[in-house]
Write a protein that holds these residues in place. Structure first.
Motif, PDB file in Angstrom:
ATOM      1  N   LEU A   1      38.605 -23.073 -10.523  1.00  0.00           N
ATOM      2  CA  LEU A   1      39.421 -24.206 -10.983  1.00  0.00           C
ATOM      3  C   LEU A   1      40.084 -23.868 -12.321  1.00  0.00           C
ATOM      4  O   LEU A   1      41.249 -24.209 -12.566  1.00  0.00           O
TER       5      LEU A   1
ATOM      6  N   GLU B   1      43.281 -28.796  -4.098  1.00  0.00           N
ATOM      7  CA  GLU B   1      43.274 -29.588  -2.862  1.00  0.00           C
ATOM      8  C   GLU B   1      44.679 -29.704  -2.282  1.00  0.00           C
ATOM      9  O   GLU B   1      44.870 -29.655  -1.061  1.00  0.00           O
TER      10      GLU B   1
ATOM     11  N   TYR C   1      38.311 -37.943  -9.163  1.00  0.00           N
ATOM     12  CA  TYR C   1      38.731 -36.580  -8.799  1.00  0.00           C
ATOM     13  C   TYR C   1      37.533 -35.630  -8.854  1.00  0.00           C
ATOM     14  O   TYR C   1      37.386 -34.736  -8.035  1.00  0.00           O
TER      15      TYR C   1
ATOM     16  N   ASP D   1      40.092 -29.075 -17.618  1.00  0.00           N
ATOM     17  CA  ASP D   1      40.456 -29.331 -16.217  1.00  0.00           C
ATOM     18  C   ASP D   1      41.301 -30.593 -16.097  1.00  0.00           C
ATOM     19  O   ASP D   1      41.745 -30.927 -14.998  1.00  0.00           O
TER      20      ASP D   1
ATOM     21  N   LEU E   1      34.109 -31.498 -13.769  1.00  0.00           N
ATOM     22  CA  LEU E   1      35.369 -31.257 -14.488  1.00  0.00           C
ATOM     23  C   LEU E   1      35.166 -31.276 -16.000  1.00  0.00           C
ATOM     24  O   LEU E   1      34.557 -32.198 -16.550  1.00  0.00           O
TER      25      LEU E   1
ATOM     26  N   ALA F   1      35.939 -32.717  -6.341  1.00  0.00           N
ATOM     27  CA  ALA F   1      35.651 -31.340  -6.775  1.00  0.00           C
ATOM     28  C   ALA F   1      34.206 -30.972  -6.446  1.00  0.00           C
ATOM     29  O   ALA F   1      33.913 -29.877  -5.958  1.00  0.00           O
ATOM     30  N   GLN F   2      33.294 -31.913  -6.691  1.00  0.00           N
ATOM     31  CA  GLN F   2      31.867 -31.671  -6.417  1.00  0.00           C
ATOM     32  C   GLN F   2      31.638 -31.394  -4.926  1.00  0.00           C
ATOM     33  O   GLN F   2      30.906 -30.482  -4.537  1.00  0.00           O
TER      34      GLN F   2
ATOM     35  N   SER G   1      33.734 -23.422 -10.816  1.00  0.00           N
ATOM     36  CA  SER G   1      34.463 -23.911 -11.999  1.00  0.00           C
ATOM     37  C   SER G   1      35.417 -22.855 -12.520  1.00  0.00           C
ATOM     38  O   SER G   1      36.496 -23.170 -13.045  1.00  0.00           O
TER      39      SER G   1
ATOM     40  N   HIS H   1      33.906 -30.336  -2.803  1.00  0.00           N
ATOM     41  CA  HIS H   1      34.567 -29.075  -2.451  1.00  0.00           C
ATOM     42  C   HIS H   1      33.667 -27.884  -2.793  1.00  0.00           C
ATOM     43  O   HIS H   1      33.528 -26.941  -2.016  1.00  0.00           O
TER      44      HIS H   1
ATOM     45  N   THR I   1      33.340 -23.275  -3.921  1.00  0.00           N
ATOM     46  CA  THR I   1      34.354 -23.207  -4.971  1.00  0.00           C
ATOM     47  C   THR I   1      33.667 -23.286  -6.338  1.00  0.00           C
ATOM     48  O   THR I   1      32.687 -24.018  -6.494  1.00  0.00           O
TER      49      THR I   1
ATOM     50  N   ILE J   1      41.451 -29.766  -9.850  1.00  0.00           N
ATOM     51  CA  ILE J   1      41.080 -29.950  -8.439  1.00  0.00           C
ATOM     52  C   ILE J   1      42.242 -30.529  -7.644  1.00  0.00           C
ATOM     53  O   ILE J   1      42.393 -30.249  -6.447  1.00  0.00           O
TER      54      ILE J   1
END
Lengths: 393, 136
Positions: free
Chosen positions: A170, A296, A152, A212, A208, A156-157, A167, A159, A165, A292
């Motif tokens: 999130l 998403e 996941y 998270d 994350l 996130a990375q 941290s 995105h 985006t 994330i």
């Protein structure tokens, strides 16, 4: 296609509220949940015609469950596609009921991940013991130290790279869901948290952080699904299945763009079947294995454009009282996550649509339509997505 | 080599050429003669058009980091001792992406889009495993 809208209803629910149950077996938790959910519906053992269950422990299959409960179901479905399996089960139960095969089904789940010491997110391949890897795809993946959280985190990375985006954005998701957990006496973590606390927690797999990530608990539950005729004679007001959709997203032989998740495919038939728009959704239960996952999912369900999820989740929009309250039970991030959380999405959406919390801060005001989206597996390799839209009369 | 404690691949008929070549320090990928698509991981059919006209091609071994994560926690033996390590998806020049680790650099220096090239580590007499390092 047969019109499946309102072809079945959720008429009974039960959440086994235990978060730590070393003295129970998984089958016992399922059995107790099924009995209580039938009581909630005003139905009995003799009414159960369909049996739906999924488990990450192979031993705990539908056969063992039928044996334990001494049931002789005529419709059995053990579809196991990770945490979102139960949204698939509801979709299949709807279809079986609408086809006239059965009038009543129970969907149930339990797990003892916490008392069993299962490192669901960070155990790597060893959480399955020390298996001989399958020739593919395992032998091209597990050599490199995959973890669930890592798969996941990679999305996130990406995105963050594509859309800027942060941290902090999130973290807004974790903060909103923790606020909801503070209203749920059964939630494991109820103390409020801040964006600063999330972004300053230790990194589990970049980008994350600890907060998270969902927690690990024991637990389980059950859902009773009935035909319209049966539903109208149950104790509880029916919660209708308005629309369903399913998808499996994978790497597409190394060519698919993994920034788009299964929700992109699964939500369209669900909305079309239900005949509702995004503006009609009063609250949503979004599988929150990680922050994330929520961001998403909201994008690919179409609540905002791809890449705009960071702004969308900010400013309190996801909190009760905001434009799209989510995970009002405290979610997997703060309430419970025994490993496959999809059934709890159906339970909380049903409570909200029954207006069970009327007069308390946990109730989403005038809740008429709710969406559940279960994600199972991992965004970075392959996963399932099941969308369910539920409504009240 | 004797103390390799990470998971090892299981080799089947359809993936044997990949692992045989890896032992010789070559990264082989498949391309379909019918539809001209590359694919990864290797398999006995073309995932795109379902033909059997699969040919093995030596990849250039060059690519870019498509995404990655620095892993700080993994309970699996072999990786537990290795943290922090970089798990990545690398996009090969040929257009397909594969899982790997980015090695021979500091985790903090890894960026999406950075150029990388394949390098092999011998796990035992039969098996070498492809990794990627910053392009030289």
């Amino acid at each position: 296609m047969v019109d499946l809208k309102k072809g079945a209803a959720i008429v009974g629910i039960h959440e086994h509220v235990t978060r730590y149950a070393p003295d129970k077996s998984e089958l016992q938790i399922q059995g107790e949940s099924v009995i209580k959910a039938l009581e909630d519906a005003g139905l009995a053992k003799k009414d159960v015609e369909g049996l739906f269950t999924a488990s990450s422990s192979v031993r705990n299959s539908g056969m063992n469950l039928a044996d334990y409960l001494n049931l002789y179901p005529k419709y059995v479905d053990n579809t196991t596609v990770g945490g979102g399996s139960f949204e698939f089960h509801l979709s299949h139960a709807l279809t079986a009921i609408a086809a006239g095969r059965i009038n009543c089904a129970v969907i149930t789940y339990s797990s003892l991940a916490r008392s069993g010491g299962v490192s669901v997110g960070t155990g790597g391949v060893a959480r399955f013991g020390h298996p001989r890897l399958d020739p593919s795809p395992d032998s091209f993946e597990e050599l490199y130290g995959l973890t669930t959280v890592g798969l996941y985190a990679m999305i996130a990375q990406r995105h963050m790279h594509l859309y800027g985006t942060t941290s902090e954005q999130l973290a807004e998701i974790a903060v909103a869901i923790r606020k909801h957990a503070s209203m749920n006496p059964e939630a494991m973590f109820r103390d409020p948290i801040t964006v600063d606390m999330v972004v300053n927690a230790r990194v589990i797999s970049s980008p994350l952080h600890l907060l998270d990530c969902c927690l690990i608990s024991d637990g389980g539950g059950a859902v009773v699904v009935a035909s319209p005729e049966l539903a109208r004679n149950c104790k509880q007001r029916p919660v209708w299945v308005l629309g369903v959709g399913e998808a499996i997203a994978h790497q597409g032989a190394g060519r698919r763009d993994l920034i788009y998740i299964a929700a992109k495919q699964s939500h369209e038939p669900a909305f079309a079947m239900a005949g509702v728009t995004h503006q009609d959704i009063d609250m949503a239960m979004i599988y929150d294995s990680f922050t994330i996952t929520v961001l998403e999912t909201l994008e690919d369900l179409g609540f905002c454009k791809k890449g705009e999820g960071g702004d969308f989740v900010s400013g309190g929009r996801l909190q009760i009282g905001g434009e799209l309250p989510i995970n009002t039970d405290g979610g997997g991030l703060s309430s419970n996550h025994p490993g496959m959380r999809g059934i709890f999405l159906l339970l909380e959406a049903t409570r909200q649509l029954r207006h069970q919390f009327e007069g308390t801060p946990r109730q989403v005001e005038n809740c008429q339509v709710a969406l559940c989206h279960g994600t199972g597996g991992a965004l970075g390799s392959r996963h399932s997505g099941g969308t369910v839209i539920l409504g009240r009369d | 080599m004797a103390d390799w404690n990470k998971p090892l691949p299981t080799i089947s008929g359809e993936t044997k050429p990949y692992w045989d070549s890896a032992r010789r320090g070559q990264l082989m990928i498949q391309k379909c003669d019918s539809c001209a698509e590359y694919q990864f991981y290797p398999r006995g059919i073309c995932a795109n058009c379902w033909s059997n006209d699969i040919k093995w091609h030596q990849a250039s071994g060059k690519g870019t980091v498509w995404t990655f994560t620095v892993t700080y926690q993994n309970r699996t033996p072999g990786f537990a001792e290795d943290v922090p390590y970089v798990l990545a998806l690398v996009e090969l020049e040929e257009g397909v992406r594969m899982f790997t680790n980015i090695v021979e650099c500091e985790p903090r220096d890894v960026k999406i889009g950075m150029a990388v090239e394949v390098t092999f580590v011998q796990a035992n007499d039969q098996i070498s495993i492809p990794y990627f390092k910053p392009a030289g």
